[in-house]
Design a protein around this motif. Structure first.
Motif, mmCIF file in Angstrom:
data_model
loop_
_atom_site.group_PDB
_atom_site.id
_atom_site.type_symbol
_atom_site.label_atom_id
_atom_site.label_comp_id
_atom_site.label_asym_id
_atom_site.label_seq_id
_atom_site.Cartn_x
_atom_site.Cartn_y
_atom_site.Cartn_z
ATOM 1 N N ILE A 182 -5.152 5.729 0.797
ATOM 2 C CA ILE A 182 -4.368 4.933 -0.149
ATOM 3 C C ILE A 182 -4.381 5.591 -1.529
ATOM 4 O O ILE A 182 -5.426 6.023 -2.017
ATOM 5 N N GLN A 183 -3.212 5.725 -2.126
ATOM 6 C CA GLN A 183 -3.118 6.333 -3.464
ATOM 7 C C GLN A 183 -2.741 5.301 -4.533
ATOM 8 O O GLN A 183 -3.172 5.414 -5.678
ATOM 9 N N PHE A 184 -1.926 4.321 -4.123
ATOM 10 C CA PHE A 184 -1.532 3.247 -5.050
ATOM 11 C C PHE A 184 -1.520 1.923 -4.307
ATOM 12 O O PHE A 184 -1.272 1.885 -3.099
ATOM 13 N N VAL A 185 -1.800 0.853 -5.049
ATOM 14 C CA VAL A 185 -1.821 -0.463 -4.409
ATOM 15 C C VAL A 185 -1.414 -1.527 -5.431
ATOM 16 O O VAL A 185 -1.631 -1.361 -6.639
ATOM 17 N N ARG A 186 -0.776 -2.570 -4.940
ATOM 18 C CA ARG A 186 -0.486 -3.719 -5.799
ATOM 19 C C ARG A 186 -0.428 -4.958 -4.909
ATOM 20 O O ARG A 186 -0.121 -4.863 -3.709
ATOM 21 N N GLU A 187 -0.724 -6.108 -5.511
ATOM 22 C CA GLU A 187 -0.494 -7.340 -4.787
ATOM 23 C C GLU A 187 1.021 -7.442 -4.638
ATOM 24 O O GLU A 187 1.758 -6.988 -5.526
ATOM 25 N N VAL A 188 1.505 -7.959 -3.529
ATOM 26 C CA VAL A 188 2.957 -8.000 -3.316
ATOM 27 C C VAL A 188 3.627 -8.651 -4.535
ATOM 28 O O VAL A 188 3.240 -9.738 -4.953
ATOM 29 N N GLY A 189 4.533 -7.920 -5.143
ATOM 30 C CA GLY A 189 5.240 -8.402 -6.333
ATOM 31 C C GLY A 189 4.482 -8.184 -7.630
ATOM 32 O O GLY A 189 5.013 -8.454 -8.713
ATOM 33 N N GLY A 190 3.232 -7.700 -7.554
ATOM 34 C CA GLY A 190 2.400 -7.526 -8.752
ATOM 35 C C GLY A 190 2.524 -6.134 -9.357
ATOM 36 O O GLY A 190 3.432 -5.376 -9.035
ATOM 37 N N GLU A 191 1.572 -5.817 -10.225
ATOM 38 C CA GLU A 191 1.574 -4.534 -10.931
ATOM 39 C C GLU A 191 0.926 -3.449 -10.078
ATOM 40 O O GLU A 191 -0.137 -3.676 -9.496
ATOM 41 N N TRP A 192 1.518 -2.291 -10.080
ATOM 42 C CA TRP A 192 0.909 -1.161 -9.374
ATOM 43 C C TRP A 192 -0.371 -0.730 -10.068
ATOM 44 O O TRP A 192 -0.472 -0.798 -11.290
ATOM 45 N N ALA B 283 0.853 -1.186 0.000
ATOM 46 C CA ALA B 283 0.000 0.000 0.000
ATOM 47 C C ALA B 283 0.881 1.226 0.000
ATOM 48 O O ALA B 283 1.895 1.276 0.702
ATOM 49 N N ASP B 284 0.500 2.209 -0.808
ATOM 50 C CA ASP B 284 1.271 3.443 -0.885
ATOM 51 C C ASP B 284 0.306 4.611 -0.725
ATOM 52 O O ASP B 284 -0.700 4.698 -1.427
ATOM 53 N N GLY B 285 0.592 5.474 0.213
ATOM 54 C CA GLY B 285 -0.325 6.580 0.462
ATOM 55 C C GLY B 285 0.149 7.426 1.602
ATOM 56 O O GLY B 285 1.359 7.582 1.789
ATOM 57 N N LEU B 286 -0.805 7.950 2.363
ATOM 58 C CA LEU B 286 -0.381 8.788 3.472
ATOM 59 C C LEU B 286 -1.277 8.655 4.699
ATOM 60 O O LEU B 286 -2.460 8.350 4.605
ATOM 61 N N TRP B 287 -0.616 8.884 5.816
ATOM 62 C CA TRP B 287 -1.301 8.910 7.098
ATOM 63 C C TRP B 287 -1.773 10.322 7.385
ATOM 64 O O TRP B 287 -1.128 11.284 6.981
ATOM 65 N N THR B 288 -2.883 10.405 8.089
ATOM 66 C CA THR B 288 -3.266 11.670 8.687
ATOM 67 C C THR B 288 -3.704 11.362 10.110
ATOM 68 O O THR B 288 -4.222 10.265 10.383
ATOM 69 N N GLU B 289 -3.456 12.308 10.998
ATOM 70 C CA GLU B 289 -3.806 12.080 12.400
ATOM 71 C C GLU B 289 -4.287 13.368 13.039
ATOM 72 O O GLU B 289 -3.673 14.424 12.884
ATOM 73 N N ASN B 290 -5.405 13.256 13.751
ATOM 74 C CA ASN B 290 -5.999 14.432 14.392
ATOM 75 C C ASN B 290 -7.132 13.966 15.286
ATOM 76 O O ASN B 290 -7.810 12.983 14.978
ATOM 77 N N ARG B 291 -7.338 14.671 16.393
ATOM 78 C CA ARG B 291 -8.478 14.418 17.281
ATOM 79 C C ARG B 291 -8.599 12.943 17.683
ATOM 80 O O ARG B 291 -9.686 12.356 17.697
ATOM 81 N N GLY B 292 -7.475 12.334 17.923
ATOM 82 C CA GLY B 292 -7.485 10.976 18.459
ATOM 83 C C GLY B 292 -7.605 9.872 17.429
ATOM 84 O O GLY B 292 -7.691 8.703 17.791
ATOM 85 N N VAL B 293 -7.624 10.239 16.139
ATOM 86 C CA VAL B 293 -7.721 9.210 15.098
ATOM 87 C C VAL B 293 -6.513 9.307 14.159
ATOM 88 O O VAL B 293 -6.138 10.393 13.718
#
Ligand SMILES: [Cu+2]
Lengths: 186, 153
Positions: free
Chosen positions: A120-130, A105-115
């Protein structure tokens, strides 16, 4: 915060999201969206149905896109994925194709108010195609029968949304409140 | 003999089922909660501005968009704690649950079970016992967020 600044911020965010999608053919790496306590991250984890993981209620295929999905890391941490790479949409449609599979999984975390949760911006099966995590619009178009040219602005054409606004107004306070508000802006 | 076997099967099934529910409820905590049904992405990320205005009437339109788009709906309790809504009644749909779309931004009271896991509160709602509607008239202060949610005339 003034509207001017908000608008500017929205445009920056939209541009960032757009750039992420355009660059997707060559660079499968998350872009900053300027969210609170942002942290860009790439990691491997298993796609899981959160309700199944928590309570053992496990329908086939992780609920077929009707359930919130998460990422379970090797050390047993459950991550809630709240967002994908299209406008105003979650991540279930992106992750369901990888139900119970190991993904990167490729993306970013955000955190605020206890959460703290993940977008997710990009995803691939491990070793697979993005792939870019932007399948929502195509799937929405297929599901609703509304043409793909409208899918970028799906939220302006979605009949479930229209029904709520027809009944309760834009502000959620009824037609009279909307009228008063719109008049006050002129 | 057959009846006995049948009875035993029923008994065992019941035992297994009660064990399963027992495990689930042992992990979760029964609670009554009151709070606003929010769009968790915009509220947490502050992508559209400060969380304090990503509630109530100002964000109603966007909250409906985001709920319909499958972003987790949260219950923002009066003490500020956020609970992710994973089920409503018998409906285990937690992506764009049709029973929730019309209640976005409303302050509701619910009975349910909370599972805490890795910093997130997951809320399985058994029933909505009260609905106070939209109580924060934030549009009076900040208009609609995002502004482009207002249709152009
Ligand atoms: Cu929103």
């Amino acid at each position: 915060m003034t509207h001017g600044i908000e608008m500017k911020r929205m445009l920056v965010v939209a541009a960032a999201a757009g750039a992420a999608l355009c660059a997707s053919a060559s660079a499968y790496a998350a872009k900053s969206w300027g969210v609170t306590n942002e942290e860009i991250a790439r990691f491997d984890a298993k796609v899981v149905d959160i309700a199944c993981e928590l309570g053992g209620d496990c329908p086939a295929n992780c609920g077929d896109g009707k359930r919130q999905l998460g990422l379970l890391t090797d050390d047993g941490k459950l991550i809630l994925v709240s967002k994908n790479a299209t406008a105003f949409t979650g991540a279930a449609e992106e992750l369901v194709d990888f139900c119970n599979k190991q993904v990167t999984a490729d993306g970013l975390w955000t955190e605020n108010r206890g959460v703290r949760f993940f977008a997710i911006q990009f995803v691939r099966e491990v070793g697979g195609e993005w792939r870019a995590a932007n399948r929502f619009t195509k799937k929405w178009s297929a599901r609703t029968g509304i043409e793909e040219s409208k899918a970028g602005n799906w939220f302006r054409h979605d009949l479930r949304i229209k029904e709520v606004f027809d009944q309760k107004g834009l502000l959620g306070l009824g037609a009279e409140a909307d009228k008063k508000f719109l008049e006050s802006r002129q | 003999m057959k009846l006995k076997q049948f009875t035993r099967a029923i008994f065992c099934a019941a035992l297994i089922m009660s064990a399963a529910t027992g495990t689930a409820s042992a992990a979760g905590e029964r609670m009554q909660l009151k709070g606003e049904l929010i769009d968790t992405w915009c509220y947490v990320s502050q992508i559209m501005g400060g969380s304090d205005f990503i509630v109530g009437s100002a964000h109603h339109a966007c909250a409906v968009w985001c709920a319909a788009g499958g972003i987790p709906v949260g219950l923002l309790a009066e003490d500020g704690t956020i609970y992710m809504v994973m089920r409503v009644g018998k409906d285990s749909t937690s992506v764009a649950n049709p029973g929730v779309l019309g209640s976005m931004s409303h302050v509701v009271t619910v009975n349910g079970t909370v599972h805490k896991r890795d910093g997130i509160n997951y809320l399985f709602v058994d029933e909505i016992v009260a609905d106070a509607g939209i109580t924060k008239l934030t549009h009076e202060t900040v208009g609609v967020i995002p502004p482009f949610a207002v249709p152009q005339q």
